[in-house]
Design a protein around this motif. Sequence first.
Motif, short mmCIF file in Angstrom:
data_model
loop_
_atom_site.label_atom_id
_atom_site.label_comp_id
_atom_site.label_asym_id
_atom_site.label_seq_id
_atom_site.Cartn_x
_atom_site.Cartn_y
_atom_site.Cartn_z
N SER A 65 0.84 -1.20 0.00
CA SER A 65 0.00 0.00 0.00
C SER A 65 0.88 1.25 0.00
CB SER A 65 -0.90 0.02 1.24
OG SER A 65 -0.15 0.34 2.39
N GLY A 66 0.27 2.37 -0.28
CA GLY A 66 1.00 3.63 -0.25
C GLY A 66 1.56 3.93 1.13
N HIS A 67 0.79 3.63 2.17
CA HIS A 67 1.29 3.87 3.53
C HIS A 67 2.45 2.94 3.87
CE1 HIS A 67 -2.58 6.11 4.69
NE2 HIS A 67 -1.59 6.97 4.64
N GLU A 68 2.41 1.71 3.38
CA GLU A 68 3.54 0.79 3.60
C GLU A 68 4.79 1.33 2.89
OE1 GLU A 68 1.43 -3.56 4.06
OE2 GLU A 68 1.58 -2.69 2.05
N PHE A 69 4.61 1.80 1.65
CA PHE A 69 5.73 2.39 0.91
C PHE A 69 6.29 3.59 1.65
CE2 PHE A 69 7.52 5.47 -2.00
CZ PHE A 69 8.37 4.71 -2.79
N LEU A 70 5.41 4.47 2.09
CA LEU A 70 5.82 5.68 2.80
C LEU A 70 6.61 5.33 4.06
CD1 LEU A 70 5.72 8.78 3.07
CD2 LEU A 70 3.47 8.52 4.12
N ALA A 71 6.12 4.37 4.82
CA ALA A 71 6.81 3.95 6.04
C ALA A 71 8.20 3.41 5.73
CB ALA A 71 5.98 2.91 6.79
#
Length: 127
Positions: A65-71
């Motif tokens: 997910s985008g949040h996983e990528f961001l993290a």
Amino acid sequence: MKYNNIILIDDDEEDHQIFLAALEQISNSVKYHFFTDGRKALQDLISGNIQPQAIFLDLNMPLMSGHEFLAQIKQIEKLQSIPIIIFTTSSDPSIKEMSLAMGAKDFLTKPSDFKDLIALLEPLILK
């Protein structure tokens, strides 16, 4: 800040085409890369194959997910300073707040109208 070397990470190929068309309307000098998978984008960023000035990131994607990528990107010292601009269909204030708290520079809701997309991107793109 205006960018002329960007990445869009979004699993929707149609969104890539619309984003590209908007970029071409704004400037003919923008360098861009598109990824449908955040894992592949992360690999290319880590290896140094691409060195963008900014990343436009969708949140709702399979595999990563985008949040996983961001993290993950915020944990890699040499990549932490790349501005991440969330570019998603969501307009939920809590999702925006969470994204910004995780280190996103900005949060943009994808407009449904092409002219609105150009107007949204134009202040961010170097002509």
